[in-house]
Write an enzyme that holds these catalytic residues in place. Structure first.
Site, short mmCIF file in Angstrom:
data_model
loop_
_atom_site.label_atom_id
_atom_site.label_comp_id
_atom_site.label_asym_id
_atom_site.label_seq_id
_atom_site.Cartn_x
_atom_site.Cartn_y
_atom_site.Cartn_z
N LYS A 19 0.92 -1.06 -0.20
CA LYS A 19 -0.06 0.07 0.20
C LYS A 19 0.85 1.40 0.01
O LYS A 19 0.46 2.10 -0.83
CB LYS A 19 -0.94 -0.04 1.20
CG LYS A 19 -1.63 -1.30 1.27
CD LYS A 19 -2.78 -1.29 2.44
CE LYS A 19 -2.33 -1.12 3.77
NZ LYS A 19 -1.49 -2.42 3.93
N ARG A 137 11.89 -4.93 5.60
CA ARG A 137 11.73 -3.71 5.54
C ARG A 137 12.56 -2.64 6.48
O ARG A 137 12.25 -2.81 7.58
CB ARG A 137 10.20 -3.42 5.54
CG ARG A 137 9.77 -1.87 5.80
CD ARG A 137 8.18 -1.79 5.65
NE ARG A 137 7.43 -2.52 6.64
CZ ARG A 137 5.98 -2.77 6.65
NH1 ARG A 137 5.35 -2.07 5.35
NH2 ARG A 137 5.40 -3.34 7.45
P1 G5P Z 1 -0.08 -0.27 8.96
O1 G5P Z 1 0.92 0.76 9.01
O2 G5P Z 1 -1.36 0.34 7.98
P2 G5P Z 1 -0.28 -2.56 7.47
O3 G5P Z 1 -0.14 -3.89 8.27
O4 G5P Z 1 -1.54 -2.38 6.86
O5 G5P Z 1 0.08 -1.54 8.24
P3 G5P Z 1 2.03 -2.42 6.06
O6 G5P Z 1 2.86 -3.33 6.69
O7 G5P Z 1 2.47 -0.79 6.26
O8 G5P Z 1 0.59 -2.53 5.99
P4 G5P Z 1 2.07 -1.81 3.10
O9 G5P Z 1 2.00 -0.55 3.20
O10 G5P Z 1 0.82 -2.70 2.28
O11 G5P Z 1 2.28 -2.75 4.53
O12 G5P Z 1 3.42 -2.27 2.16
P5 G5P Z 1 4.80 -1.75 2.08
O13 G5P Z 1 5.46 -0.89 3.02
O14 G5P Z 1 4.47 -0.57 0.63
O15 G5P Z 1 5.43 -2.87 1.55
C1 G5P Z 1 6.12 -3.70 2.35
C2 G5P Z 1 7.65 -4.03 2.26
O16 G5P Z 1 7.64 -4.83 1.06
C3 G5P Z 1 8.37 -2.71 1.99
O17 G5P Z 1 9.60 -3.00 2.37
C4 G5P Z 1 8.26 -2.60 0.51
O18 G5P Z 1 9.77 -1.86 0.14
C5 G5P Z 1 8.55 -3.96 -0.12
N1 G5P Z 1 8.12 -4.13 -1.37
C6 G5P Z 1 6.97 -3.68 -1.85
N2 G5P Z 1 6.67 -4.09 -3.17
C7 G5P Z 1 7.49 -5.25 -3.27
C8 G5P Z 1 7.98 -6.13 -4.26
O19 G5P Z 1 7.19 -6.12 -5.35
N3 G5P Z 1 8.94 -7.05 -4.05
C9 G5P Z 1 9.45 -7.23 -2.95
N4 G5P Z 1 10.52 -7.96 -2.82
N5 G5P Z 1 9.29 -6.17 -1.93
C10 G5P Z 1 8.26 -4.90 -1.92
O20 G5P Z 1 -0.95 -0.54 10.18
C11 G5P Z 1 -0.15 -0.98 11.35
C12 G5P Z 1 -0.83 -1.12 12.54
O21 G5P Z 1 -1.55 0.03 12.92
C13 G5P Z 1 -3.04 -0.29 13.22
C14 G5P Z 1 -3.05 -1.69 13.45
O22 G5P Z 1 -2.40 -1.88 14.76
C15 G5P Z 1 -1.95 -2.05 12.28
O23 G5P Z 1 -1.40 -3.52 12.63
N6 G5P Z 1 -3.86 0.43 12.41
C16 G5P Z 1 -4.98 0.48 12.57
N7 G5P Z 1 -5.97 -0.10 13.51
C17 G5P Z 1 -7.33 -0.23 13.31
N8 G5P Z 1 -7.86 0.35 12.34
C18 G5P Z 1 -7.11 1.10 11.32
N9 G5P Z 1 -7.72 1.55 10.07
C19 G5P Z 1 -5.64 1.02 11.41
N10 G5P Z 1 -4.80 1.27 10.67
C20 G5P Z 1 -3.48 1.17 11.08
MG MG Z 2 1.98 0.73 4.99
#
Ligand code: G5P
Ligand code: MG
Length: 227
Positions: A19, A137
């Site tokens: 995302k 990451r």
């Molecule tokens: P967050 O911060 O919203 P998540 O768990 O939804 O966290 P996260 O982990 O931030 O999502 P993302 O943004 O979908 O993942 O992914 P990203 O950071 O872009 O990519 C992940 C990694 O993969 C990075 O290192 C990137 O460089 C790499 N990457 C990307 N594409 C590729 C690819 O093609 N290949 C490879 N090899 N690597 C790749 O929420 C965190 C916490 O906050 C709370 C909850 O506790 C949650 O767990 N929270 C909420 N609680 C309730 N309601 C809500 N609405 C909430 N929102 C947050």
């Molecule tokens: Mg994220």
């Protein structure tokens, strides 16, 4: 090509689905889009060290979702502060809403201002690739910039490309907590998809890398909101 119609987009996707990565690419290609990441808002509350920040940290560390009422208050407050609660605003939400309760309250808030979400995109990534990605990451917490030691490494190891400041690991980026976060995501996804299917705004883009997903996402945005 640019956007000619106001876009209010939600990116739905599992932890590590990309995302944040795809948001950065959209913002680069379409400068009229601005974004809010719920996780970044929560992490900035934590770094402020307030009592609320400490409470938020205890949820995040355990991989639990924060209560809907707190999330709605934080994010709609942010939308209001940025003057984004009107029908001509163009923006993208990353990570909120992620429950039907959050979705329906956001809809009420937007409707009261004659606005609404007009595109919801589910990022469908095979969850087998996710744990490896997340373990590699590193983030620049003040800006929310995201790196990956394999996929998009910083120019200088462990330093932010723009500020040169040190990168850090997120508290919730370990295999045990990620597994919990994935479970919660998988539980909440079906009802949320059903909710957005009813208003005809839901699309799914699939692919196991962001390089495969991004062109599909950008084409979808352009086909609906571009010239
Ligand atoms: P967050 O911060 O919203 P998540 O768990 O939804 O966290 P996260 O982990 O931030 O999502 P993302 O943004 O979908 O993942 O992914 P990203 O950071 O872009 O990519 C992940 C990694 O993969 C990075 O290192 C990137 O460089 C790499 N990457 C990307 N594409 C590729 C690819 O093609 N290949 C490879 N090899 N690597 C790749 O929420 C965190 C916490 O906050 C709370 C909850 O506790 C949650 O767990 N929270 C909420 N609680 C309730 N309601 C809500 N609405 C909430 N929102 C947050
Ligand atoms: Mg994220």
């Amino acid at each position: 090509m640019s956007l000619v119609k106001p876009l209010r987009l939600l990116l739905l996707g599992a932890p590590g689905a990309g995302k944040g990565t795809l948001t950065s690419r959209l913002l680069k290609q379409f400068p009229s889009i601005s974004s809010i990441s719920s996780g970044d808002i929560l992490r900035s509350q934590i770094s402020g060290g307030s009592e609320l920040g400490n409470e938020i940290q205890s949820y995040i560390k355990q991989g639990k979702l924060l209560p809907d009422d707190l999330m709605v208050k934080l994010i709609t407050g942010e939308l209001n502060d940025r003057n984004w609660l009107h029908k001509d605003a163009t923006w993208l939400l990353d990570g909120f809403p992620r429950t039907v309760g959050q979705a329906s309250t956001l809809e009420q808030v937007l409707r009261a201002k004659t606005s609404s979400l007009n595109l919801v995109v589910e990022l469908d990534v095979d969850q087998k690739v996710i744990i490896d990605r997340i373990e590699a990451r590193w983030i620049h917490a003040p800006s929310g910039r995201v790196y990956n030691l394999d996929y998009n490494p910083p120019k200088v190891p462990f330093k932010d490309d723009i500020t040169g400041e040190p990168l850090s690991k997120r508290d919730d980026d370990n295999a045990e907590v990620v597994t919990k976060r994935l479970e919660l995501y998988n539980q909440s996804l079906a009802p949320l998809k059903e909710y957005y299917q009813k208003s005809n705004v839901l699309h799914t883009v699939s692919g196991n890398t962001s390089d495969i997903i991004y062109p599909k996402l950008a084409d979808l945005v352009l086909s609906k909101f571009g010239n």
